[in-house]
Design a protein around this motif. Sequence first.
Motif, PDB file in Angstrom:
ATOM      1  N   SER A 114     -62.186  50.929  77.193  1.00 59.30           N
ATOM      2  CA  SER A 114     -62.497  50.963  75.761  1.00 59.30           C
ATOM      3  C   SER A 114     -63.984  50.778  75.493  1.00 59.30           C
ATOM      4  O   SER A 114     -64.457  51.067  74.383  1.00 59.30           O
ATOM      5  CB  SER A 114     -61.713  49.864  75.021  1.00 59.30           C
ATOM      6  N   GLY A 115     -64.719  50.282  76.488  1.00 56.58           N
ATOM      7  CA  GLY A 115     -66.135  49.987  76.285  1.00 56.58           C
ATOM      8  C   GLY A 115     -67.061  50.964  76.982  1.00 56.58           C
ATOM      9  O   GLY A 115     -66.770  52.156  77.088  1.00 56.58           O
ATOM     10  N   ALA A 116     -68.184  50.441  77.470  1.00 57.43           N
ATOM     11  CA  ALA A 116     -69.206  51.278  78.094  1.00 57.43           C
ATOM     12  C   ALA A 116     -68.762  51.743  79.477  1.00 57.43           C
ATOM     13  O   ALA A 116     -68.010  51.039  80.170  1.00 57.43           O
ATOM     14  CB  ALA A 116     -70.511  50.488  78.211  1.00 57.43           C
ATOM     15  N   PRO A 117     -69.223  52.919  79.927  1.00 58.47           N
ATOM     16  CA  PRO A 117     -68.870  53.421  81.254  1.00 58.47           C
ATOM     17  C   PRO A 117     -69.232  52.448  82.373  1.00 58.47           C
ATOM     18  O   PRO A 117     -68.510  52.335  83.366  1.00 58.47           O
ATOM     19  CB  PRO A 117     -69.673  54.725  81.367  1.00 58.47           C
ATOM     20  N   GLU A 118     -70.346  51.727  82.205  1.00 52.68           N
ATOM     21  CA  GLU A 118     -70.769  50.788  83.247  1.00 52.68           C
ATOM     22  C   GLU A 118     -69.728  49.687  83.433  1.00 52.68           C
ATOM     23  O   GLU A 118     -69.458  49.266  84.567  1.00 52.68           O
ATOM     24  CB  GLU A 118     -72.121  50.172  82.886  1.00 52.68           C
ATOM     25  N   ALA A 119     -69.142  49.228  82.336  1.00 58.39           N
ATOM     26  CA  ALA A 119     -68.118  48.182  82.426  1.00 58.39           C
ATOM     27  C   ALA A 119     -66.878  48.710  83.135  1.00 58.39           C
ATOM     28  O   ALA A 119     -66.227  47.991  83.902  1.00 58.39           O
ATOM     29  CB  ALA A 119     -67.758  47.681  81.029  1.00 58.39           C
ATOM     30  N   THR A 120     -66.550  49.948  82.892  1.00 55.02           N
ATOM     31  CA  THR A 120     -65.396  50.557  83.560  1.00 55.02           C
ATOM     32  C   THR A 120     -65.660  50.674  85.055  1.00 55.02           C
ATOM     33  O   THR A 120     -64.792  50.349  85.878  1.00 55.02           O
ATOM     34  CB  THR A 120     -65.109  51.947  82.959  1.00 55.02           C
ATOM     35  N   ARG A 121     -66.838  51.137  85.421  1.00 57.49           N
ATOM     36  CA  ARG A 121     -67.169  51.279  86.846  1.00 57.49           C
ATOM     37  C   ARG A 121     -67.105  49.931  87.557  1.00 57.49           C
ATOM     38  O   ARG A 121     -66.646  49.843  88.704  1.00 57.49           O
ATOM     39  CB  ARG A 121     -68.556  51.909  87.010  1.00 57.49           C
ATOM     40  N   GLU A 122     -67.553  48.884  86.888  1.00 58.56           N
ATOM     41  CA  GLU A 122     -67.499  47.549  87.495  1.00 58.56           C
ATOM     42  C   GLU A 122     -66.056  47.148  87.800  1.00 58.56           C
ATOM     43  O   GLU A 122     -65.768  46.558  88.849  1.00 58.56           O
ATOM     44  CB  GLU A 122     -68.150  46.529  86.563  1.00 58.56           C
ATOM     45  N   GLN A 123     -65.138  47.471  86.887  1.00 64.29           N
ATOM     46  CA  GLN A 123     -63.731  47.151  87.119  1.00 64.29           C
ATOM     47  C   GLN A 123     -63.169  47.941  88.298  1.00 64.29           C
ATOM     48  O   GLN A 123     -62.393  47.418  89.103  1.00 64.29           O
ATOM     49  CB  GLN A 123     -62.912  47.472  85.859  1.00 64.29           C
ATOM     50  N   VAL A 124     -63.556  49.222  88.404  1.00 63.40           N
ATOM     51  CA  VAL A 124     -63.071  50.054  89.505  1.00 63.40           C
ATOM     52  C   VAL A 124     -63.590  49.527  90.837  1.00 63.40           C
ATOM     53  O   VAL A 124     -62.843  49.421  91.816  1.00 63.40           O
ATOM     54  CB  VAL A 124     -63.488  51.523  89.299  1.00 63.40           C
ATOM     55  N   VAL A 125     -64.861  49.179  90.884  1.00 63.89           N
ATOM     56  CA  VAL A 125     -65.445  48.642  92.119  1.00 63.89           C
ATOM     57  C   VAL A 125     -64.754  47.343  92.517  1.00 63.89           C
ATOM     58  O   VAL A 125     -64.442  47.120  93.697  1.00 63.89           O
ATOM     59  CB  VAL A 125     -66.969  48.430  91.953  1.00 63.89           C
ATOM     60  N   ALA A 126     -64.493  46.483  91.547  1.00 62.87           N
ATOM     61  CA  ALA A 126     -63.823  45.211  91.839  1.00 62.87           C
ATOM     62  C   ALA A 126     -62.419  45.446  92.393  1.00 62.87           C
ATOM     63  O   ALA A 126     -61.993  44.777  93.352  1.00 62.87           O
ATOM     64  CB  ALA A 126     -63.752  44.351  90.575  1.00 62.87           C
ATOM     65  N   LEU A 127     -61.708  46.408  91.832  1.00 63.86           N
ATOM     66  CA  LEU A 127     -60.364  46.712  92.319  1.00 63.86           C
ATOM     67  C   LEU A 127     -60.418  47.302  93.724  1.00 63.86           C
ATOM     68  O   LEU A 127     -59.620  46.942  94.599  1.00 63.86           O
ATOM     69  CB  LEU A 127     -59.684  47.685  91.355  1.00 63.86           C
ATOM     70  N   TRP A 128     -61.375  48.175  93.958  1.00 62.13           N
ATOM     71  CA  TRP A 128     -61.548  48.768  95.290  1.00 62.13           C
ATOM     72  C   TRP A 128     -61.796  47.683  96.340  1.00 62.13           C
ATOM     73  O   TRP A 128     -61.217  47.721  97.433  1.00 62.13           O
ATOM     74  CB  TRP A 128     -62.714  49.755  95.250  1.00 62.13           C
ATOM     75  N   ARG A 129     -62.630  46.730  95.993  1.00 57.35           N
ATOM     76  CA  ARG A 129     -62.929  45.644  96.938  1.00 57.35           C
ATOM     77  C   ARG A 129     -61.680  44.794  97.230  1.00 57.35           C
ATOM     78  O   ARG A 129     -61.470  44.355  98.359  1.00 57.35           O
ATOM     79  CB  ARG A 129     -64.055  44.763  96.383  1.00 57.35           C
ATOM     80  N   ARG A 130     -60.851  44.609  96.206  1.00 63.04           N
ATOM     81  CA  ARG A 130     -59.595  43.867  96.418  1.00 63.04           C
ATOM     82  C   ARG A 130     -58.707  44.622  97.399  1.00 63.04           C
ATOM     83  O   ARG A 130     -58.099  44.014  98.297  1.00 63.04           O
ATOM     84  CB  ARG A 130     -58.852  43.694  95.083  1.00 63.04           C
ATOM     85  N   TRP A 131     -58.637  45.925  97.255  1.00 62.46           N
ATOM     86  CA  TRP A 131     -57.826  46.721  98.176  1.00 62.46           C
ATOM     87  C   TRP A 131     -58.361  46.642  99.595  1.00 62.46           C
ATOM     88  O   TRP A 131     -57.599  46.539 100.548  1.00 62.46           O
ATOM     89  CB  TRP A 131     -57.785  48.178  97.724  1.00 62.46           C
ATOM     90  N   GLN A 132     -59.679  46.715  99.717  1.00 65.09           N
ATOM     91  CA  GLN A 132     -60.285  46.661 101.056  1.00 65.09           C
ATOM     92  C   GLN A 132     -60.023  45.303 101.723  1.00 65.09           C
ATOM     93  O   GLN A 132     -59.779  45.218 102.925  1.00 65.09           O
ATOM     94  CB  GLN A 132     -61.783  46.924 100.976  1.00 65.09           C
ATOM     95  N   THR A 133     -60.086  44.260 100.925  1.00 69.16           N
ATOM     96  CA  THR A 133     -59.852  42.918 101.459  1.00 69.16           C
ATOM     97  C   THR A 133     -58.395  42.722 101.878  1.00 69.16           C
ATOM     98  O   THR A 133     -58.096  42.076 102.879  1.00 69.16           O
ATOM     99  CB  THR A 133     -60.207  41.853 100.395  1.00 69.16           C
ATOM    100  N   ALA A 134     -57.489  43.347 101.109  1.00 68.51           N
ATOM    101  CA  ALA A 134     -56.062  43.168 101.383  1.00 68.51           C
ATOM    102  C   ALA A 134     -55.572  44.029 102.540  1.00 68.51           C
ATOM    103  O   ALA A 134     -54.511  43.768 103.099  1.00 68.51           O
ATOM    104  CB  ALA A 134     -55.252  43.521 100.128  1.00 68.51           C
ATOM    105  N   SER A 135     -56.331  45.071 102.896  1.00 62.31           N
ATOM    106  CA  SER A 135     -55.857  45.997 103.918  1.00 62.31           C
ATOM    107  C   SER A 135     -56.114  45.469 105.320  1.00 62.31           C
ATOM    108  O   SER A 135     -56.817  44.518 105.516  1.00 62.31           O
ATOM    109  CB  SER A 135     -56.507  47.364 103.742  1.00 62.31           C
TER     110      SER A 135
END
Length: 202
Positions: free
Chosen positions: A181-202
């Motif tokens: 709903s906000g700025a593209p930069e905020a969305t990218r930050e959420q995607v990067v954070a989720l990606w890192r969670r996946w990498q850590t869990a794998s």
Amino acid sequence: MRVIGLTGGIASGKSLVAATFRELGAEVIDADHVARDVVAPGSPILGDIAAALGPSLILPDGTLDRRALADRVFNDPEARRTLNAITHPAIRARILEAIARIGRQRPDAVVIVDIPLLLDVTPADAYPLDGIVVVYADEGTQLQRLMHRDRLSEEEARRRLAAQRPLGEKIPAATWVIDNSGAPEATREQVVALWRRWQTAS
């Protein structure tokens, strides 16, 4: 290999999220691209669409008149159901083929399957998903983006939004939610954070 479904709603910002996942190293299968392939000029699916919905949807060069088709299906629920019944089985088959191919080539890959209607009309067992990401934007933001992007009147944009299941109804089915709903930069930050969670869990 991890296979993640990615969905949202029209003008919710799903393309931005998919592009960010691709930049991070994910394999992205775009259902819209697959859908364009299955209706290539001369394809059996294109012939079926013309037979069911009318030959006027085929342009003189043999390609599908996407604008006319969109106007038709967003204003005619029966035509939309007919189109889905014709195209979706072929689209699903190609996506499953792509998932299998990636599995052979990159068995440790994260595969993002970008499907706009994943939680609208897709059977729950259609794909071997390990989770679903829903990209959310509030309806007012969707409306403004859609009007600007596709040069639609407010009435036309509202009609297209009404043709899809509201995003708020999709959130309970999500494994993860990205708020765009906000700025593209905020969305990218959420995607990067989720990606890192996946990498850590794998």
